[in-house]
Scaffold this motif. Structure first.
Motif, PDB file in Angstrom:
ATOM      1  N   ILE A  62       0.861  -1.176   0.000  1.00 47.90           N
ATOM      2  CA  ILE A  62       0.000   0.000   0.000  1.00 47.90           C
ATOM      3  C   ILE A  62       0.900   1.230   0.000  1.00 47.90           C
ATOM      4  N   THR A  63       0.612   2.187  -0.877  1.00 49.80           N
ATOM      5  CA  THR A  63       1.431   3.390  -0.991  1.00 49.80           C
ATOM      6  C   THR A  63       0.566   4.632  -0.862  1.00 49.80           C
ATOM      7  N   LEU A  64       0.988   5.550  -0.005  1.00 48.71           N
ATOM      8  CA  LEU A  64       0.385   6.869   0.120  1.00 48.71           C
ATOM      9  C   LEU A  64       1.327   7.890  -0.500  1.00 48.71           C
ATOM     10  N   LEU A  65       0.754   8.897  -1.201  1.00 45.75           N
ATOM     11  CA  LEU A  65       1.554   9.945  -1.824  1.00 45.75           C
ATOM     12  C   LEU A  65       1.045  11.311  -1.365  1.00 45.75           C
ATOM     13  N   PRO A  66       1.398  11.725  -0.153  1.00 43.51           N
ATOM     14  CA  PRO A  66       0.977  13.036   0.328  1.00 43.51           C
ATOM     15  C   PRO A  66       1.850  14.131  -0.288  1.00 43.51           C
ATOM     16  N   GLY A  67       1.258  15.060  -1.022  1.00 44.61           N
ATOM     17  CA  GLY A  67       2.046  16.088  -1.679  1.00 44.61           C
ATOM     18  C   GLY A  67       2.608  15.599  -2.996  1.00 44.61           C
ATOM     19  N   ASP A  68       3.392  16.456  -3.648  1.00 48.66           N
ATOM     20  CA  ASP A  68       3.907  16.153  -4.980  1.00 48.66           C
ATOM     21  C   ASP A  68       5.172  15.316  -4.958  1.00 48.66           C
ATOM     22  N   ARG A  69       5.901  15.280  -3.840  1.00 43.95           N
ATOM     23  CA  ARG A  69       7.216  14.645  -3.857  1.00 43.95           C
ATOM     24  C   ARG A  69       7.416  13.563  -2.798  1.00 43.95           C
ATOM     25  N   HIS A  70       6.414  13.273  -1.991  1.00 44.68           N
ATOM     26  CA  HIS A  70       6.574  12.318  -0.899  1.00 44.68           C
ATOM     27  C   HIS A  70       5.838  11.016  -1.183  1.00 44.68           C
TER      28      HIS A  70
ATOM     29  N   ASN B 237      10.748 -20.926   7.277  1.00 45.15           N
ATOM     30  CA  ASN B 237       9.796 -19.850   6.995  1.00 45.15           C
ATOM     31  C   ASN B 237      10.500 -18.497   7.049  1.00 45.15           C
ATOM     32  N   LEU B 238      10.049 -17.603   6.182  1.00 46.00           N
ATOM     33  CA  LEU B 238      10.573 -16.239   6.141  1.00 46.00           C
ATOM     34  C   LEU B 238       9.400 -15.275   6.024  1.00 46.00           C
ATOM     35  N   THR B 239       9.375 -14.275   6.901  1.00 41.47           N
ATOM     36  CA  THR B 239       8.339 -13.240   6.865  1.00 41.47           C
ATOM     37  C   THR B 239       9.015 -11.878   6.865  1.00 41.47           C
ATOM     38  N   MET B 240       8.545 -10.998   5.979  1.00 37.93           N
ATOM     39  CA  MET B 240       9.098  -9.648   5.917  1.00 37.93           C
ATOM     40  C   MET B 240       7.976  -8.626   5.868  1.00 37.93           C
ATOM     41  N   VAL B 241       8.086  -7.592   6.700  1.00 39.00           N
ATOM     42  CA  VAL B 241       7.165  -6.457   6.697  1.00 39.00           C
ATOM     43  C   VAL B 241       8.017  -5.198   6.658  1.00 39.00           C
ATOM     44  N   GLY B 242       7.718  -4.296   5.705  1.00 39.59           N
ATOM     45  CA  GLY B 242       8.558  -3.123   5.539  1.00 39.59           C
ATOM     46  C   GLY B 242       7.764  -1.837   5.456  1.00 39.59           C
ATOM     47  N   LEU B 243       8.381  -0.757   5.945  1.00 39.93           N
ATOM     48  CA  LEU B 243       7.829   0.590   5.851  1.00 39.93           C
ATOM     49  C   LEU B 243       8.890   1.468   5.196  1.00 39.93           C
ATOM     50  N   THR B 244       8.512   2.151   4.110  1.00 36.93           N
ATOM     51  CA  THR B 244       9.462   2.926   3.323  1.00 36.93           C
ATOM     52  C   THR B 244       8.969   4.355   3.139  1.00 36.93           C
ATOM     53  N   TYR B 245       9.904   5.304   3.280  1.00 45.24           N
ATOM     54  CA  TYR B 245       9.620   6.707   2.964  1.00 45.24           C
ATOM     55  C   TYR B 245      10.496   7.121   1.783  1.00 45.24           C
ATOM     56  N   GLY B 246       9.915   7.876   0.853  1.00 45.27           N
ATOM     57  CA  GLY B 246      10.671   8.342  -0.296  1.00 45.27           C
ATOM     58  C   GLY B 246      10.406   9.800  -0.600  1.00 45.27           C
ATOM     59  N   TYR B 247      11.423  10.454  -1.175  1.00 42.65           N
ATOM     60  CA  TYR B 247      11.301  11.860  -1.571  1.00 42.65           C
ATOM     61  C   TYR B 247      11.836  12.009  -2.992  1.00 42.65           C
ATOM     62  N   SER B 248      11.034  12.595  -3.875  1.00 44.48           N
ATOM     63  CA  SER B 248      11.417  12.772  -5.273  1.00 44.48           C
ATOM     64  C   SER B 248      12.425  13.915  -5.402  1.00 44.48           C
ATOM     65  N   VAL B 249      13.613  13.588  -5.851  1.00 41.84           N
ATOM     66  CA  VAL B 249      14.645  14.610  -6.048  1.00 41.84           C
ATOM     67  C   VAL B 249      14.637  15.137  -7.479  1.00 41.84           C
ATOM     68  N   VAL B 250      14.073  14.360  -8.398  1.00 37.29           N
ATOM     69  CA  VAL B 250      13.916  14.794  -9.791  1.00 37.29           C
ATOM     70  C   VAL B 250      12.487  14.497 -10.201  1.00 37.29           C
ATOM     71  N   LYS B 251      11.793  15.505 -10.696  1.00 35.49           N
ATOM     72  CA  LYS B 251      10.392  15.309 -11.094  1.00 35.49           C
ATOM     73  C   LYS B 251      10.127  16.184 -12.316  1.00 35.49           C
ATOM     74  N   THR B 252      10.049  15.569 -13.479  1.00 35.14           N
ATOM     75  CA  THR B 252       9.774  16.262 -14.727  1.00 35.14           C
ATOM     76  C   THR B 252       8.538  15.651 -15.371  1.00 35.14           C
ATOM     77  N   ARG B 253       8.264  16.101 -16.596  1.00 35.74           N
ATOM     78  CA  ARG B 253       7.072  15.603 -17.281  1.00 35.74           C
ATOM     79  C   ARG B 253       7.150  14.104 -17.548  1.00 35.74           C
TER      80      ARG B 253
END
Length: 292
Positions: free
Chosen positions: A104-112, A151-167
């Protein structure tokens, strides 16, 4: 007298021509200022829309046809090494498996972006082993049937910030926490021999990801997260990478076909849990993304 009149007419004609030229030049310059091109828009002008209109919420479900390769060794003590075994060959665990994954991904704002992801890998088998295996404090003899679980279980939380954003291009730097749980179990029922190991570890991962839009339908996207650590008596690394070609059916549904590679390596010289694990999970990836 006629010569003077002639000279005045010539001068008037030249002056008129010069005035007309200046007026035409000023008019052209004004028109150019009034209608700027898209190549160099002023700061106050609205920017051209990207090929893909960004959403604010995404749900992605995936199917990974994973090829698995696991090397494992659990040592009785630091001074005595256990047997290095391949879980697929020596214990009969599946070397391919179709895995469901979700994020599941949330995109609050233009770059987050904020992403929650997870998957679970469950394998078990019974096999008559063809060599003696030392696994932690137990010894499994050649010719004995061994029931094993990994058995292997993985749960991850990731934050990202767009450093380049063009058309066409969106490039982001990411930082995430992956919580990894590993459970290993081996049993010889007729001798009531059993050994079980469990471990839960949070891992910080730094990464990069991006998307290039060929047009409003087709895009290429890739991401990678990596960690390499050496502290106390533990050396380890984690790599999680994927690349995919996507097709946007409409503003709300995207389909993708790609490849994912996940690898974790841990070499422990800790007195409580000495040994090593080297797990690779890689294969083609098919996914569907719904967005709002």
């Amino acid at each position: 007298m006629s010569a003077v009149i002639h000279e005045r007419k010539v001068a008037s004609t030249l002056a008129l021509s010069l005035l007309v030229g200046l007026l035409l030049g000023a008019s052209a310059a004004h028109a150019a200022d009034k209608k700027p091109t898209n190549d160099k828009l002023p700061d106050w002008a609205p920017q051209p829309k990207p090929h893909v209109i960004e959403d604010r919420f995404r749900v992605e479900v995936m199917a990974l046809n994973a090829y698995l390769d696991t090397d494992l060794r659990i040592d009785p003590t630091l001074a005595t090494q256990g047997t290095l075994l391949n879980a697929e060959e020596d214990l009969g665990l599946d070397d391919t498996k179709l895995l469901p994954l979700a994020e599941i991904t949330l995109l609050p704002g233009d770059r987050h972006l904020i992403r929650l992801s997870g998957f679970g890998l469950r394998r078990s088998a019974q096999k008559i082993i063809d060599r003696t295996i030392v696994f932690d404090e137990q010894t499994y003899r050649a010719g004995e049937p061994v029931d094993s679980t990994l058995n292997l279980t993985m749960v991850g939380l990731t934050y990202g910030y767009s450093v380049v954003k063009t058309r066409r291009l969106d490039l982001a730097l990411t930082f995430g926490i992956q919580v990894v749980e590993v459970e290993a179990n081996a049993v010889v029922r007729r001798r009531v021999v059993r050994e079980s190991e469990n471990g839960v570890t949070p891992l910080p991962l730094a990464g990069i990801e991006g998307r290039f839009d060929f047009n409003d339908r087709w895009s290429f996207e890739a991401r990678a997260q990596y960690l390499s650590v050496e502290f106390d008596e533990i050396d380890g690394s984690v790599l999680d990478a994927r690349a995919a070609l996507t097709w946007r059916m409409n503003p709300h549904f995207v389909f993708g076909l790609g490849y994912r590679n996940f690898n974790v390596q841990v070499d422990s010289r800790d007195t409580d849990t000495p040994g090593l694990v080297d797990l690779t999970m890689a294969g083609p990836l098919l996914f569907m993304r719904a967005s709002l």
